[in-house]
Design a protein around this motif. Structure first.
Motif, PDB file in Angstrom:
ATOM      1  N   ALA A 275     -59.839  41.574   7.678  1.00  0.00           N
ATOM      2  CA  ALA A 275     -60.328  42.331   8.581  1.00  0.00           C
ATOM      3  C   ALA A 275     -60.609  41.576   9.932  1.00  0.00           C
ATOM      4  O   ALA A 275     -60.436  41.764  11.038  1.00  0.00           O
ATOM      5  CB  ALA A 275     -61.444  43.128   8.311  1.00  0.00           C
ATOM      6  N   ARG A 276     -61.373  40.363   9.575  1.00  0.00           N
ATOM      7  CA  ARG A 276     -61.716  39.300  10.752  1.00  0.00           C
ATOM      8  C   ARG A 276     -60.405  38.660  11.220  1.00  0.00           C
ATOM      9  O   ARG A 276     -60.160  38.302  12.501  1.00  0.00           O
ATOM     10  CB  ARG A 276     -62.832  38.627  10.243  1.00  0.00           C
ATOM     11  CG  ARG A 276     -63.259  37.239  11.072  1.00  0.00           C
ATOM     12  CD  ARG A 276     -64.090  36.325  10.419  1.00  0.00           C
ATOM     13  NE  ARG A 276     -63.550  35.871   9.183  1.00  0.00           N
ATOM     14  CZ  ARG A 276     -62.694  34.617   9.214  1.00  0.00           C
ATOM     15  NH1 ARG A 276     -62.118  34.069  10.386  1.00  0.00           N
ATOM     16  NH2 ARG A 276     -62.346  34.477   8.156  1.00  0.00           N
ATOM     17  N   LEU A 277     -59.465  38.229  10.094  1.00  0.00           N
ATOM     18  CA  LEU A 277     -58.452  37.469  10.561  1.00  0.00           C
ATOM     19  C   LEU A 277     -57.219  38.024  11.393  1.00  0.00           C
ATOM     20  O   LEU A 277     -56.781  37.452  12.395  1.00  0.00           O
ATOM     21  CB  LEU A 277     -57.845  36.881   9.232  1.00  0.00           C
ATOM     22  CG  LEU A 277     -58.289  35.767   8.544  1.00  0.00           C
ATOM     23  CD1 LEU A 277     -57.776  35.341   7.285  1.00  0.00           C
ATOM     24  CD2 LEU A 277     -58.457  34.279   9.363  1.00  0.00           C
ATOM     25  N   CYS A 278     -57.304  39.362  11.169  1.00  0.00           N
ATOM     26  CA  CYS A 278     -56.095  40.263  11.866  1.00  0.00           C
ATOM     27  C   CYS A 278     -56.896  41.179  12.866  1.00  0.00           C
ATOM     28  O   CYS A 278     -56.111  41.829  13.200  1.00  0.00           O
ATOM     29  CB  CYS A 278     -55.466  41.066  11.028  1.00  0.00           C
ATOM     30  SG  CYS A 278     -54.558  40.001   9.451  1.00  0.00           S
ATOM     31  N   ASP A 279     -58.233  41.220  12.952  1.00  0.00           N
ATOM     32  CA  ASP A 279     -58.917  42.304  13.664  1.00  0.00           C
ATOM     33  C   ASP A 279     -58.382  43.647  13.288  1.00  0.00           C
ATOM     34  O   ASP A 279     -58.048  44.259  14.163  1.00  0.00           O
ATOM     35  CB  ASP A 279     -58.590  41.924  15.294  1.00  0.00           C
ATOM     36  CG  ASP A 279     -59.673  42.826  16.163  1.00  0.00           C
ATOM     37  OD1 ASP A 279     -60.797  43.329  15.698  1.00  0.00           O
ATOM     38  OD2 ASP A 279     -59.207  43.191  17.346  1.00  0.00           O
ATOM     39  N   ASP A 280     -58.627  43.867  12.065  1.00  0.00           N
ATOM     40  CA  ASP A 280     -57.806  45.128  11.439  1.00  0.00           C
ATOM     41  C   ASP A 280     -59.007  45.979  11.262  1.00  0.00           C
ATOM     42  O   ASP A 280     -59.999  46.018  10.691  1.00  0.00           O
ATOM     43  CB  ASP A 280     -57.107  44.862  10.131  1.00  0.00           C
ATOM     44  CG  ASP A 280     -56.366  46.090   9.569  1.00  0.00           C
ATOM     45  OD1 ASP A 280     -56.940  46.931  10.044  1.00  0.00           O
ATOM     46  OD2 ASP A 280     -55.712  45.944   8.667  1.00  0.00           O
ATOM     47  N   LYS A 281     -59.122  47.082  12.248  1.00  0.00           N
ATOM     48  CA  LYS A 281     -60.190  47.842  12.273  1.00  0.00           C
ATOM     49  C   LYS A 281     -59.806  49.191  11.298  1.00  0.00           C
ATOM     50  O   LYS A 281     -60.808  49.820  10.780  1.00  0.00           O
ATOM     51  CB  LYS A 281     -60.367  48.793  13.398  1.00  0.00           C
ATOM     52  CG  LYS A 281     -60.594  47.867  14.765  1.00  0.00           C
ATOM     53  CD  LYS A 281     -61.811  47.310  14.730  1.00  0.00           C
ATOM     54  CE  LYS A 281     -62.418  46.482  16.068  1.00  0.00           C
ATOM     55  NZ  LYS A 281     -61.179  45.542  16.515  1.00  0.00           N
ATOM     56  N   GLU A 282     -58.733  49.272  10.596  1.00  0.00           N
ATOM     57  CA  GLU A 282     -58.578  49.893   9.519  1.00  0.00           C
ATOM     58  C   GLU A 282     -58.829  49.581   8.119  1.00  0.00           C
ATOM     59  O   GLU A 282     -59.129  50.399   7.161  1.00  0.00           O
ATOM     60  CB  GLU A 282     -56.882  50.378   9.379  1.00  0.00           C
ATOM     61  CG  GLU A 282     -56.468  51.101  10.246  1.00  0.00           C
ATOM     62  CD  GLU A 282     -54.852  51.422   9.805  1.00  0.00           C
ATOM     63  OE1 GLU A 282     -54.620  51.747   8.839  1.00  0.00           O
ATOM     64  OE2 GLU A 282     -54.032  51.160  11.025  1.00  0.00           O
ATOM     65  N   LEU A 283     -59.256  48.243   7.968  1.00  0.00           N
ATOM     66  CA  LEU A 283     -59.748  47.540   6.791  1.00  0.00           C
ATOM     67  C   LEU A 283     -61.295  47.833   6.831  1.00  0.00           C
ATOM     68  O   LEU A 283     -62.025  47.301   7.477  1.00  0.00           O
ATOM     69  CB  LEU A 283     -59.347  46.100   6.715  1.00  0.00           C
ATOM     70  CG  LEU A 283     -59.579  45.692   5.349  1.00  0.00           C
ATOM     71  CD1 LEU A 283     -59.007  46.399   4.046  1.00  0.00           C
ATOM     72  CD2 LEU A 283     -59.270  44.253   5.449  1.00  0.00           C
ATOM     73  N   VAL A 284     -61.988  48.457   5.538  1.00  0.00           N
ATOM     74  CA  VAL A 284     -63.233  48.559   5.474  1.00  0.00           C
ATOM     75  C   VAL A 284     -63.530  48.315   4.095  1.00  0.00           C
ATOM     76  O   VAL A 284     -62.882  48.418   3.097  1.00  0.00           O
ATOM     77  CB  VAL A 284     -63.663  50.139   5.798  1.00  0.00           C
ATOM     78  CG1 VAL A 284     -63.428  50.438   7.201  1.00  0.00           C
ATOM     79  CG2 VAL A 284     -62.889  50.966   5.018  1.00  0.00           C
ATOM     80  N   PRO A 285     -64.850  47.935   3.953  1.00  0.00           N
ATOM     81  CA  PRO A 285     -65.309  47.644   2.445  1.00  0.00           C
ATOM     82  C   PRO A 285     -65.798  49.036   1.675  1.00  0.00           C
ATOM     83  O   PRO A 285     -66.028  50.070   2.453  1.00  0.00           O
ATOM     84  CB  PRO A 285     -66.557  46.797   2.692  1.00  0.00           C
ATOM     85  CG  PRO A 285     -67.122  47.300   4.094  1.00  0.00           C
ATOM     86  CD  PRO A 285     -65.828  47.453   4.935  1.00  0.00           C
ATOM     87  N   ILE A 286     -65.393  49.142   0.649  1.00  0.00           N
ATOM     88  CA  ILE A 286     -65.991  50.022  -0.559  1.00  0.00           C
ATOM     89  C   ILE A 286     -66.995  49.341  -1.476  1.00  0.00           C
ATOM     90  O   ILE A 286     -66.440  48.555  -2.071  1.00  0.00           O
ATOM     91  CB  ILE A 286     -64.993  50.680  -1.174  1.00  0.00           C
ATOM     92  CG1 ILE A 286     -63.702  51.472  -0.228  1.00  0.00           C
ATOM     93  CG2 ILE A 286     -65.511  51.681  -2.060  1.00  0.00           C
ATOM     94  CD1 ILE A 286     -62.822  52.293  -0.905  1.00  0.00           C
ATOM     95  N   ARG A 287     -68.213  49.443  -1.287  1.00  0.00           N
ATOM     96  CA  ARG A 287     -69.075  48.911  -2.248  1.00  0.00           C
ATOM     97  C   ARG A 287     -69.210  49.450  -3.368  1.00  0.00           C
ATOM     98  O   ARG A 287     -69.413  50.887  -3.628  1.00  0.00           O
ATOM     99  CB  ARG A 287     -70.827  48.941  -1.631  1.00  0.00           C
ATOM    100  CG  ARG A 287     -71.753  48.425  -2.342  1.00  0.00           C
ATOM    101  CD  ARG A 287     -73.083  48.746  -1.783  1.00  0.00           C
ATOM    102  NE  ARG A 287     -74.008  48.055  -2.704  1.00  0.00           N
ATOM    103  CZ  ARG A 287     -74.311  48.812  -3.931  1.00  0.00           C
ATOM    104  NH1 ARG A 287     -73.957  49.921  -4.197  1.00  0.00           N
ATOM    105  NH2 ARG A 287     -75.274  48.033  -4.593  1.00  0.00           N
ATOM    106  N   GLY A 288     -68.766  48.702  -4.453  1.00  0.00           N
ATOM    107  CA  GLY A 288     -69.040  49.018  -5.991  1.00  0.00           C
ATOM    108  C   GLY A 288     -69.958  48.473  -6.702  1.00  0.00           C
ATOM    109  O   GLY A 288     -70.481  47.253  -6.396  1.00  0.00           O
ATOM    110  N   GLN A 289     -70.569  49.077  -7.550  1.00  0.00           N
ATOM    111  CA  GLN A 289     -71.622  48.349  -8.581  1.00  0.00           C
ATOM    112  C   GLN A 289     -71.522  48.881  -9.998  1.00  0.00           C
ATOM    113  O   GLN A 289     -71.079  49.940 -10.244  1.00  0.00           O
ATOM    114  CB  GLN A 289     -73.151  48.786  -8.174  1.00  0.00           C
ATOM    115  CG  GLN A 289     -74.295  48.130  -8.870  1.00  0.00           C
ATOM    116  CD  GLN A 289     -75.566  48.537  -8.439  1.00  0.00           C
ATOM    117  OE1 GLN A 289     -75.726  48.308  -7.148  1.00  0.00           O
ATOM    118  NE2 GLN A 289     -76.359  48.845  -9.423  1.00  0.00           N
ATOM    119  N   ILE A 290     -71.315  47.784 -10.701  1.00  0.00           N
ATOM    120  CA  ILE A 290     -71.113  47.845 -12.093  1.00  0.00           C
ATOM    121  C   ILE A 290     -72.165  47.390 -13.208  1.00  0.00           C
ATOM    122  O   ILE A 290     -73.092  46.334 -12.727  1.00  0.00           O
ATOM    123  CB  ILE A 290     -69.656  47.527 -12.587  1.00  0.00           C
ATOM    124  CG1 ILE A 290     -69.530  45.972 -12.574  1.00  0.00           C
ATOM    125  CG2 ILE A 290     -68.486  48.450 -11.875  1.00  0.00           C
ATOM    126  CD1 ILE A 290     -68.330  45.326 -12.913  1.00  0.00           C
TER     127      ILE A 290
END
Length: 331
Positions: A191-206
């Protein structure tokens, strides 16, 4: 005869490692270098439960290509079963839901040797007073223990002449003059390297608990899943999907919800909670479509390979094969 090329892979998670394996398989004479600031236990992939089980939506340009990725990945892992001590094992289990369509997986139906509806007897057997199983499916799949697989694969790559550099890349411009091709397998960092606004985190907890008597996997509504580790007798309990969250701190609220849902699904897990358990949080790199495409940056060709969300382990070998094919038009 193709002249040997210098290739860099940015990222050492499941996407980067599988890309390296595929490159060395097809182009053993190429000079390969993995560049990453995190390896093995430090990567997001290390915390994954690792069950080969895609969701039913379209990951790639089409459903047919998505099926190709899944078939290629399954065949890759299947070929390692019982031949290499690399943390890959066969496992059977169930998916339950109050809605029939949630238990049907068109990808797995075309891929796995065993996939069927759960019988009435199985639905009754897994129902409790507080959790009636209305619909279900049963299949035999594969679990990939990344804690074993990643170190095994990295050692194989270096034994075959691959180089490893521990370094954080801030821009592809830093390395474009040193390599002919760069595979961008940076996960969420893309997301930072490509300035990709489509890439977002999905937080997961296990949670990971000791429960060696659990020998099947289970999925249920509300992102509830139970996935045993064949290797050490632990079981992964999940989960949650928080889109857009960058919070990597464990939340007690999520822990309580996971425990409640998983115990309702498999009541014997209550016994496992009498001993200590571990909580893990990870940020999964999600795009509406996995990005696999090439672009020219300075003198190098950068092939992007990221955005798998929570399905990097399932898709990784298949998308790596697809990404490496993009080299052909530049050789």
């Amino acid at each position: 005869m193709v002249n040997p090329k210098k290739i860099a892979i940015v990222g050492a998670g499941i996407a980067g490692i599988n890309t390296a394996l595929e490159l060395q398989r097809l182009y053993p004479d190429f000079e390969l270098t993995i560049i990453a600031d995190k390896f093995n236990s430090e990567t997001l992939s290390d915390g994954a439960a690792g069950l080969f089980r895609p969701e039913t939506y379209c990951f790639g340009p089409s459903f047919d290509i998505s099926q190709e990725w899944i078939n290629d990945a399954y065949n890759f892992y299947k070929n390692l079963l019982n031949t290499e001590p690399c943390g890959i094992n066969e496992i059977s289990g169930y998916t339950f839901s109050k809605k029939k369509e949630f238990t049907e997986n068109h990808y797995l139906k075309k891929c796995l040797p065993t996939y069927r509806d759960a019988t009435d007897e199985e639905l009754l057997q897994h129902s409790t007073e507080n959790s009636i199983k209305e619909y279900g499916s049963f299949c035999t799949s594969i679990v990939i223990e990344c804690k074993r697989f990643l170190p095994w694969a990295l050692k194989k790559i270096t034994n075959n002449g691959g180089n490893v550099i521990e370094r954080k890349i801030h821009s592809f411009d830093e390395i474009c003059d040193d390599f002919d091709f760069i595979f961008n397998c940076a996960g969420l960092e893309a997301a930072r390297l490509c300035d990709d606004k489509e890439l977002v985190p999905i937080r997961g907890q296990i949670l990971r608990v000791k429960a060696p008597w659990v020998d099947k996997f289970y999925y249920d509504d509300f992102d509830t899943y139970i996935i045993p580790s064949i290797e050490d007798g632990t079981v992964v309990l999940g989960g949650c999907r928080h889109f857009g969250s960058h919070d990597v701190a464990a939340q007690q609220r999520d822990t309580d919800t996971i425990l409640e849902n998983c115990i309702r699904l498999v009541p014997s897990l209550k016994e496992a909670l009498k001993s200590e358990y571990k909580v893990w949080v990870g940020l999964r790199p999600y795009r509406s479509r996995v990005r696999i495409e090439a672009e020219k940056i300075k003198s190098a060709v950068v092939i992007h390979h990221y955005g798998h969300g929570g399905y990097g382990v399932t898709l990784g070998p298949g998308t790596a094969k697809y990404a490496v094919k993009l080299l052909l038009s530049y050789l």
